[in-house]
Structure formats: structure tokens, C-alpha cells
Design a protein around this motif. Sequence first.
Motif, mmCIF file in Angstrom:
data_model
loop_
_atom_site.group_PDB
_atom_site.id
_atom_site.type_symbol
_atom_site.label_atom_id
_atom_site.label_comp_id
_atom_site.label_asym_id
_atom_site.label_seq_id
_atom_site.Cartn_x
_atom_site.Cartn_y
_atom_site.Cartn_z
ATOM 1 N N TYR A 1 0.831 -1.210 0.000
ATOM 2 C CA TYR A 1 0.000 0.000 0.000
ATOM 3 C C TYR A 1 0.863 1.256 0.000
ATOM 4 C CZ TYR A 1 1.103 0.789 4.913
ATOM 5 O OH TYR A 1 1.769 1.051 6.077
ATOM 6 N N ILE B 1 5.346 -3.807 -10.148
ATOM 7 C CA ILE B 1 3.991 -3.688 -9.620
ATOM 8 C C ILE B 1 3.643 -2.211 -9.660
ATOM 9 C CG2 ILE B 1 2.567 -3.843 -7.556
ATOM 10 C CD1 ILE B 1 3.941 -6.378 -6.822
ATOM 11 N N ASP B 2 2.436 -1.907 -10.079
ATOM 12 C CA ASP B 2 1.954 -0.534 -10.166
ATOM 13 C C ASP B 2 1.894 0.091 -8.778
ATOM 14 O OD1 ASP B 2 0.721 1.862 -10.746
ATOM 15 O OD2 ASP B 2 -1.212 0.971 -11.252
ATOM 16 N N SER C 1 -1.511 2.121 -7.134
ATOM 17 C CA SER C 1 -2.700 1.535 -6.528
ATOM 18 C C SER C 1 -2.279 0.457 -5.548
ATOM 19 C CB SER C 1 -3.613 0.928 -7.600
ATOM 20 O OG SER C 1 -3.062 -0.260 -8.118
ATOM 21 N N SER D 1 -1.805 -3.059 -4.120
ATOM 22 C CA SER D 1 -1.568 -4.321 -4.804
ATOM 23 C C SER D 1 -1.588 -5.444 -3.787
ATOM 24 C CB SER D 1 -0.221 -4.313 -5.524
ATOM 25 O OG SER D 1 -0.227 -3.371 -6.565
ATOM 26 N N TYR D 2 -1.980 -6.597 -4.250
ATOM 27 C CA TYR D 2 -2.047 -7.766 -3.380
ATOM 28 C C TYR D 2 -1.488 -8.952 -4.140
ATOM 29 C CZ TYR D 2 -3.989 -11.290 -0.246
ATOM 30 O OH TYR D 2 -4.133 -12.332 0.636
ATOM 31 N N TYR E 1 -2.981 -8.855 -7.753
ATOM 32 C CA TYR E 1 -4.238 -8.142 -7.901
ATOM 33 C C TYR E 1 -3.988 -6.661 -7.653
ATOM 34 C CZ TYR E 1 -6.197 -12.821 -7.227
ATOM 35 O OH TYR E 1 -6.487 -14.153 -7.346
ATOM 36 N N ASN E 2 -4.705 -5.809 -8.379
ATOM 37 C CA ASN E 2 -4.585 -4.366 -8.201
ATOM 38 C C ASN E 2 -5.963 -3.763 -7.992
ATOM 39 O OD1 ASN E 2 -1.723 -3.897 -8.640
ATOM 40 N ND2 ASN E 2 -2.127 -4.674 -10.684
ATOM 41 N N LYS E 3 -5.957 -2.574 -7.401
ATOM 42 C CA LYS E 3 -7.155 -1.761 -7.207
ATOM 43 C C LYS E 3 -8.251 -2.547 -6.499
ATOM 44 C CE LYS E 3 -6.074 1.344 -10.994
ATOM 45 N NZ LYS E 3 -6.602 2.095 -12.115
ATOM 46 N N ALA F 1 -7.608 -6.174 -5.612
ATOM 47 C CA ALA F 1 -6.664 -6.328 -4.505
ATOM 48 C C ALA F 1 -7.394 -6.239 -3.166
ATOM 49 C CB ALA F 1 -5.571 -5.264 -4.581
ATOM 50 N N ASP G 1 -13.199 -0.364 -10.458
ATOM 51 C CA ASP G 1 -11.928 0.365 -10.516
ATOM 52 C C ASP G 1 -12.129 1.866 -10.706
ATOM 53 O OD1 ASP G 1 -10.503 -1.897 -9.985
ATOM 54 O OD2 ASP G 1 -9.777 -2.181 -12.040
#
Length: 129
Positions: free
Chosen positions: A13, A53-54, A57, A59-60, A67-69, A72, A99
Motif C-alpha cells: 500500500y 507492480i503498479d 494503486s 496491490s495484493y 491483484y490491483n485496485k 486487490a 476500478d
Amino acid sequence: MYWSNVMKKVLIYDGDCDLCSRFINLVVKVNKNDDLYITDFNSEWFKQLPFNIDAESVSYISKDKIYNKSNAVIHMLMDANRLFKPIVILKIIPKIFRDKLYDRLANNRYKYKSACSVKSVKFYRMYLK
């Protein structure tokens, strides 16, 4: 390298965001999963990941998926506590709409100020024994 000791589930985060910090406080309180780890985008662990990883947002990472947004948040909550399993029903809403809501909150996240911070849990269960 930390990645060689990667956990099964990691939530990443924005540690500089008050809204994100409040969300992390909630996660810490409801988490019943000893395999769930939390760190932020400024951690050494994140900086040493062998893939991108972005960082814009949440991420998980869960086993072999990232997973994103909104995904996630949904997947992490389901993994954190079995009481959140019904949250999977949110996936009937198309990801594009979930999203967009996430992006709206994220774009305004610095407007939400909090008196508390989670700097003390920045590396909450981050590293393996």
C-alpha cells in the motif's frame, strides 16, 4: 534478496496516504490469517521485487497472482478473515466500474486526513522467521 523468501500473501500500500493507513489499521484489526503480510511501496522488500507492480494503486500478491485496485481489496479481505468471504459478490460488478470508484477515491485520497497513522505497522509481519 527478500523475494527468495516470499510469503504466500502480501498487501502493498501507499504508506504516505492517510486513507490507506486507516484501511491498513482496519486490516490489522480484522486479520486472522498468519500468512498475510503487509508492507508499503517504500519498503526495501518492495524495491527488490524482481518484477514490476503498479505503485499507483494498492496491490495484493496471493501465491502466483497479483491483484490491483478493487480486486486487490476484495481478495485481500477475503484472505484476511473468513467473515469477509461474502465480499466476493462484489465481483458481479464489472471490474471497470469497481476500478473507477477505486480511482475516484485514490485520486482524492490526500484530501482525507487522519489523526492516526500506521507507521508502527509498516512492516507488520513482513519478514519470515
